[in-house]
Design a protein around this motif. Structure first.
Motif: not given
Length: 103
Positions: A21-25, A36-38, A93-99
């Motif tokens: 399960l990949v979740t944007i944190i 919250g997107a998964r 141009g941004g950064i996403m941190e994912v769990f």
């Protein structure tokens, strides 16, 4: 988490399959989706849901497949900044941190 994602996880567990399960944190700057997107990644590469598509999602998917191989959850940063990201088509141009959670 929406009901369809919960159902997909339950179906994988009932079938005896692993999944990640990949979740944007967290996000910084412009990103295709927000916290919250998964998406759920199966060992054969199929996915359920989306964290925004494109190269960023493909990069997160590869990390999820590695997590499945290692049977280890992790946090991963997807950077869509700089010339390299632009060359790969990541124009946000941004950064996403994912769990990435092995379920």
């Amino acid at each position: 988490m929406d009901d369809t994602m919960v159902q997909a996880i339950c179906e994988a567990k009932q079938a005896g399959w692993k999944a990640a399960l990949v979740t944007i944190i967290a996000t910084r700057g412009s990103t295709p989706r927000k916290a919250g997107a998964r998406m759920l990644v199966y060992p054969d590469g199929r996915v359920f849901g989306t964290i925004g598509g494109g190269c960023a999602e493909a990069e997160a998917k590869l990390q999820a497949l590695t997590a499945l191989d290692d049977n280890r959850s992790s946090i991963y940063n997807v950077s869509m900044t700089g010339d390299t990201a632009a060359d790969e088509g990541m124009a946000c141009g941004g950064i996403m941190e994912v769990f990435i959670q092995v379920v």
